[in-house]
Structure formats: structure tokens, C-alpha cells
Scaffold this motif. Structure first.
Motif, PDB file in Angstrom:
ATOM      1  N   THR A 284       0.327  15.122 -73.623  1.00  0.00           N
ATOM      2  CA  THR A 284      -0.774  15.971 -74.088  1.00  0.00           C
ATOM      3  C   THR A 284      -1.803  16.203 -72.991  1.00  0.00           C
ATOM      4  O   THR A 284      -2.320  17.300 -72.842  1.00  0.00           O
ATOM      5  N   MET A 285      -2.072  15.170 -72.194  1.00  0.00           N
ATOM      6  CA  MET A 285      -3.061  15.300 -71.125  1.00  0.00           C
ATOM      7  C   MET A 285      -2.648  16.332 -70.089  1.00  0.00           C
ATOM      8  O   MET A 285      -3.481  16.972 -69.477  1.00  0.00           O
ATOM      9  N   PHE A 286      -1.337  16.471 -69.876  1.00  0.00           N
ATOM     10  CA  PHE A 286      -0.857  17.371 -68.843  1.00  0.00           C
ATOM     11  C   PHE A 286      -0.095  18.568 -69.411  1.00  0.00           C
ATOM     12  O   PHE A 286       0.591  19.262 -68.693  1.00  0.00           O
ATOM     13  N   ALA A 287      -0.275  18.827 -70.689  1.00  0.00           N
ATOM     14  CA  ALA A 287       0.414  19.943 -71.336  1.00  0.00           C
ATOM     15  C   ALA A 287      -0.284  21.257 -71.015  1.00  0.00           C
ATOM     16  O   ALA A 287      -1.433  21.294 -70.583  1.00  0.00           O
ATOM     17  N   GLU A 288       0.443  22.331 -71.252  1.00  0.00           N
ATOM     18  CA  GLU A 288      -0.119  23.653 -71.033  1.00  0.00           C
ATOM     19  C   GLU A 288      -1.257  23.878 -72.027  1.00  0.00           C
ATOM     20  O   GLU A 288      -1.173  23.498 -73.187  1.00  0.00           O
ATOM     21  N   ALA A 289      -2.316  24.481 -71.547  1.00  0.00           N
ATOM     22  CA  ALA A 289      -3.482  24.739 -72.378  1.00  0.00           C
ATOM     23  C   ALA A 289      -4.066  26.092 -72.019  1.00  0.00           C
ATOM     24  O   ALA A 289      -3.783  26.639 -70.953  1.00  0.00           O
ATOM     25  N   GLN A 290      -4.863  26.622 -72.914  1.00  0.00           N
ATOM     26  CA  GLN A 290      -5.587  27.856 -72.631  1.00  0.00           C
ATOM     27  C   GLN A 290      -6.855  27.481 -71.879  1.00  0.00           C
ATOM     28  O   GLN A 290      -7.681  26.736 -72.386  1.00  0.00           O
TER      29      GLN A 290
ATOM     30  N   VAL B  81      -6.343  31.888 -69.604  1.00  0.00           N
ATOM     31  CA  VAL B  81      -5.097  31.779 -68.857  1.00  0.00           C
ATOM     32  C   VAL B  81      -4.371  30.537 -69.358  1.00  0.00           C
ATOM     33  O   VAL B  81      -4.986  29.491 -69.535  1.00  0.00           O
ATOM     34  N   SER B  82      -3.063  30.655 -69.576  1.00  0.00           N
ATOM     35  CA  SER B  82      -2.252  29.486 -69.929  1.00  0.00           C
ATOM     36  C   SER B  82      -1.925  28.732 -68.653  1.00  0.00           C
ATOM     37  O   SER B  82      -1.336  29.279 -67.732  1.00  0.00           O
ATOM     38  N   MET B  83      -2.351  27.486 -68.604  1.00  0.00           N
ATOM     39  CA  MET B  83      -2.146  26.655 -67.411  1.00  0.00           C
ATOM     40  C   MET B  83      -1.822  25.235 -67.841  1.00  0.00           C
ATOM     41  O   MET B  83      -2.233  24.804 -68.908  1.00  0.00           O
ATOM     42  N   ASN B  84      -1.115  24.523 -66.967  1.00  0.00           N
ATOM     43  CA  ASN B  84      -1.012  23.084 -67.156  1.00  0.00           C
ATOM     44  C   ASN B  84      -2.348  22.503 -66.732  1.00  0.00           C
ATOM     45  O   ASN B  84      -2.826  22.791 -65.649  1.00  0.00           O
ATOM     46  N   ALA B  85      -2.964  21.768 -67.616  1.00  0.00           N
ATOM     47  CA  ALA B  85      -4.274  21.210 -67.304  1.00  0.00           C
ATOM     48  C   ALA B  85      -4.139  19.702 -67.187  1.00  0.00           C
ATOM     49  O   ALA B  85      -3.400  19.105 -67.961  1.00  0.00           O
ATOM     50  N   PRO B  86      -4.806  19.074 -66.270  1.00  0.00           N
ATOM     51  CA  PRO B  86      -5.682  19.653 -65.260  1.00  0.00           C
ATOM     52  C   PRO B  86      -4.875  20.365 -64.181  1.00  0.00           C
ATOM     53  O   PRO B  86      -3.694  20.090 -63.999  1.00  0.00           O
TER      54      PRO B  86
ATOM     55  N   ALA C 144      -4.093  26.610 -57.766  1.00  0.00           N
ATOM     56  CA  ALA C 144      -3.094  26.945 -58.791  1.00  0.00           C
ATOM     57  C   ALA C 144      -3.654  27.961 -59.777  1.00  0.00           C
ATOM     58  O   ALA C 144      -2.942  28.881 -60.203  1.00  0.00           O
ATOM     59  N   LEU C 145      -4.924  27.825 -60.120  1.00  0.00           N
ATOM     60  CA  LEU C 145      -5.552  28.783 -61.030  1.00  0.00           C
ATOM     61  C   LEU C 145      -5.640  30.158 -60.379  1.00  0.00           C
ATOM     62  O   LEU C 145      -5.343  31.175 -61.015  1.00  0.00           O
TER      63      LEU C 145
ATOM     64  N   GLN D 236     -13.577  23.666 -54.085  1.00  0.00           N
ATOM     65  CA  GLN D 236     -12.639  24.010 -53.027  1.00  0.00           C
ATOM     66  C   GLN D 236     -11.262  24.197 -53.659  1.00  0.00           C
ATOM     67  O   GLN D 236     -11.017  23.751 -54.776  1.00  0.00           O
ATOM     68  N   ASP D 237     -10.343  24.846 -52.940  1.00  0.00           N
ATOM     69  CA  ASP D 237      -9.015  25.126 -53.494  1.00  0.00           C
ATOM     70  C   ASP D 237      -8.270  23.869 -53.934  1.00  0.00           C
ATOM     71  O   ASP D 237      -7.501  23.901 -54.876  1.00  0.00           O
ATOM     72  N   GLN D 238      -8.466  22.760 -53.270  1.00  0.00           N
ATOM     73  CA  GLN D 238      -7.742  21.534 -53.607  1.00  0.00           C
ATOM     74  C   GLN D 238      -8.399  20.749 -54.746  1.00  0.00           C
ATOM     75  O   GLN D 238      -7.817  19.785 -55.240  1.00  0.00           O
ATOM     76  N   ASP D 239      -9.594  21.156 -55.192  1.00  0.00           N
ATOM     77  CA  ASP D 239     -10.292  20.447 -56.263  1.00  0.00           C
ATOM     78  C   ASP D 239      -9.600  20.659 -57.607  1.00  0.00           C
ATOM     79  O   ASP D 239      -9.004  21.702 -57.862  1.00  0.00           O
ATOM     80  N   ILE D 240      -9.733  19.673 -58.464  1.00  0.00           N
ATOM     81  CA  ILE D 240      -9.106  19.674 -59.783  1.00  0.00           C
ATOM     82  C   ILE D 240     -10.073  20.230 -60.821  1.00  0.00           C
ATOM     83  O   ILE D 240     -11.250  19.875 -60.849  1.00  0.00           O
ATOM     84  N   ILE D 241      -9.546  21.095 -61.677  1.00  0.00           N
ATOM     85  CA  ILE D 241     -10.324  21.613 -62.808  1.00  0.00           C
ATOM     86  C   ILE D 241      -9.877  20.828 -64.040  1.00  0.00           C
ATOM     87  O   ILE D 241      -8.729  20.951 -64.478  1.00  0.00           O
ATOM     88  N   PRO D 242     -10.748  20.004 -64.596  1.00  0.00           N
ATOM     89  CA  PRO D 242     -10.365  19.191 -65.751  1.00  0.00           C
ATOM     90  C   PRO D 242     -10.142  20.047 -67.005  1.00  0.00           C
ATOM     91  O   PRO D 242     -10.701  21.135 -67.144  1.00  0.00           O
ATOM     92  N   ARG D 243      -9.367  19.518 -67.910  1.00  0.00           N
ATOM     93  CA  ARG D 243      -9.120  20.167 -69.194  1.00  0.00           C
ATOM     94  C   ARG D 243     -10.460  20.370 -69.915  1.00  0.00           C
ATOM     95  O   ARG D 243     -11.323  19.501 -69.911  1.00  0.00           O
ATOM     96  N   GLY D 244     -10.632  21.539 -70.502  1.00  0.00           N
ATOM     97  CA  GLY D 244     -11.825  21.822 -71.291  1.00  0.00           C
ATOM     98  C   GLY D 244     -12.989  22.413 -70.511  1.00  0.00           C
ATOM     99  O   GLY D 244     -13.961  22.853 -71.101  1.00  0.00           O
ATOM    100  N   GLU D 245     -12.918  22.407 -69.192  1.00  0.00           N
ATOM    101  CA  GLU D 245     -13.995  22.985 -68.381  1.00  0.00           C
ATOM    102  C   GLU D 245     -13.797  24.490 -68.245  1.00  0.00           C
ATOM    103  O   GLU D 245     -12.695  24.997 -68.394  1.00  0.00           O
TER     104      GLU D 245
END
Length: 116
Positions: free
Chosen positions: A30-36, A55-60, A65-66, A96-105
């Protein structure tokens, strides 16, 4: 023991492994599932694909990637999205491009502006 030179302490790695052992396979999936992922954009980008979109993405996911997913979804915006002057902001911090976008942000894409 797993250690990343200069990045991990034995205590931090052990604690992370202990926490992961408590999670079920379903929770991990669930933590790494595809999310809107909701995105806000301004300037030229808002003209190309709207002030807000999802956008449908695997989060985070990473900023890079985004960007790539947005290029695939909106090829008309590819030139603008590839421009390194386009900034991605998350919670008032330029990412930065390598930074992670957490789920829900909600990342915000800021296109370069000109004028006087």
C-alpha cells in the motif's frame, strides 16, 4: 549489518529494519502502490494542462519521475517541463529532481516568468 558509508548509523539501520519487520506485506504494498497525485501548476504550465491536475504515480516518487510522467501525459508541455528553470516546490521548499515526493503531498510546478 547493512550500512551506507557516511549516511547510516548502526542504530538507524537497526531501527528501520525493526520497523519494517512489523509491517505486513499488504501495508508495504500500500505504501508503494499507485496513487493519484494532485499537482498544481502556474504560468505557462497552467495554460498547457490546467492549474490543477491529477497524475497516477507510484508513490512516493522522485521529482524527475513525476516530470517524466507529466511529459508522457501532456506531450505538448514537454519542452517547458524539460526546462531546468521550471521549479517544483513542496511545502515552500524548492525540490531537486532526485528529491522524493511523499504520498499525499501536492507539488507545485512554477514555470519561469519574464517581464518588467
Amino acid at each position: 549489518m547493512l550500512m551506507v558509508p557516511g549516511r547510516s548509523s548502526p542504530h538507524r539501520v537497526r531501527r528501520t529494519v525493526d520497523l519494517m519487520a512489523r509491517w505486513s506485506e499488504t501495508e508495504i504494498a500500500t505504501m508503494f502502490a499507485e496513487a493519484q497525485l494532485k499537482i498544481r501548476s502556474y504560468g505557462k504550465l497552467a495554460d498547457l494542462f490546467g492549474a490543477e491536475c491529477e497524475v497516477s504515480m507510484n508513490a512516493p516518487c522522485t521529482v524527475a519521475a513525476l516530470r517524466q510522467q507529466l511529459i508522457e501525459n501532456h506531450p505538448e508541455a514537454a519542452d517547458v517541463l524539460r526546462d531546468k528553470r521550471v521549479r517544483v516546490v513542496l511545502a515552500d521548499v524548492v525540490m531537486q529532481d532526485q528529491d522524493i515526493i511523499p504520498r499525499g503531498e501536492v507539488p507545485e510546478f512554477l514555470a519561469p516568468v519574464s517581464g518588467g
